[in-house]
Design a protein around this motif. Structure first.
Motif, short mmCIF file in Angstrom:
data_model
loop_
_atom_site.label_atom_id
_atom_site.label_comp_id
_atom_site.label_asym_id
_atom_site.label_seq_id
_atom_site.Cartn_x
_atom_site.Cartn_y
_atom_site.Cartn_z
N CYS A 72 2.36 2.63 -12.38
CA CYS A 72 2.71 2.31 -11.00
C CYS A 72 1.80 3.02 -10.01
N CYS A 73 1.49 4.25 -10.26
CA CYS A 73 0.74 5.05 -9.30
C CYS A 73 -0.76 5.04 -9.55
N PRO A 76 -2.83 1.19 -9.19
CA PRO A 76 -3.17 0.76 -7.82
C PRO A 76 -4.07 1.75 -7.08
N THR A 77 -3.83 3.03 -7.29
CA THR A 77 -4.68 4.03 -6.66
C THR A 77 -6.11 3.90 -7.17
N MET A 79 -7.52 1.18 -8.25
CA MET A 79 -8.12 -0.02 -7.68
C MET A 79 -8.64 0.27 -6.27
N LEU A 80 -7.86 1.01 -5.49
CA LEU A 80 -8.32 1.39 -4.15
C LEU A 80 -9.53 2.31 -4.25
#
Length: 168
Positions: A72-73, A76-77, A79-80
């Motif tokens: 979850c963390c 996405p982090t 990908m950013l």
């Protein structure tokens, strides 16, 4: 690339040159353009490494099971961490190749000149690139719909077959 860049800019400026002049100027900038292109690719690759590592760790954690929080963390982090530095490097070095060709400067000077020229205009460059990306996505979607409606490609013959008539 250098030849096309030089010809396009000179034409837009209303200056006409012979084909020989355009080829000569463009080809003479070839070594600088090649070095600038390699440096840009390396910079883009290095800029995404931290994010790529984070995405990989997130995927490994998810595959190991029981690590939903990690997925979850970290994913996405990650990908950013891939997208933001990559886009920033693209914007900073957006004018490096035109600088090398049009100003006739060396690779490192062209990279520095690009950073200098984009200063104060980076938001505009981002918006233009973003809009161009959206238009390309829209066109790809529309063309995919059009292509999908007409048939499918038979992998054995590589010819388009009407839907329902493709042979097995």
């Amino acid at each position: 690339m250098g030849t096309l860049m030089y010809a396009a800019v000179e034409s837009l400026a209303g200056r006409q040159h012979s084909v020989g002049e355009v080829l000569s100027r463009g080809l003479s900038s070839g070594p600088s353009v090649a070095i600038v292109a390699v440096v840009i690719m390396v910079a883009q690759t290095v800029s995404v490494l931290p994010g790529a590592i984070a995405v990989t760790l997130g995927g490994i954690g998810a595959a190991a099971g029981g690590m939903e929080a990690l997925l979850c963390c970290l994913l996405p982090t990650g990908m950013l961490m891939v997208l933001i530095p990559f886009i920033y490097v693209v914007i900073l070095l957006f004018l490096a190749i035109p600088s090398a060709v049009l100003e006739g400067i060396g690779p490192m000077a062209a990279l520095s000149r690009s950073v200098e020229l984009t200063k104060g205009h980076r938001g505009t460059i981002f918006l233009i690139l973003f809009l161009v990306g959206l238009v390309m996505l829209f066109l790809a979607f529309v063309l995919g719909l059009i292509g999908g409606a007409g048939g499918q490609i038979d992998p054995t013959t590589m010819q388009i077959q009407e839907i329902g008539r493709a042979h097995v």
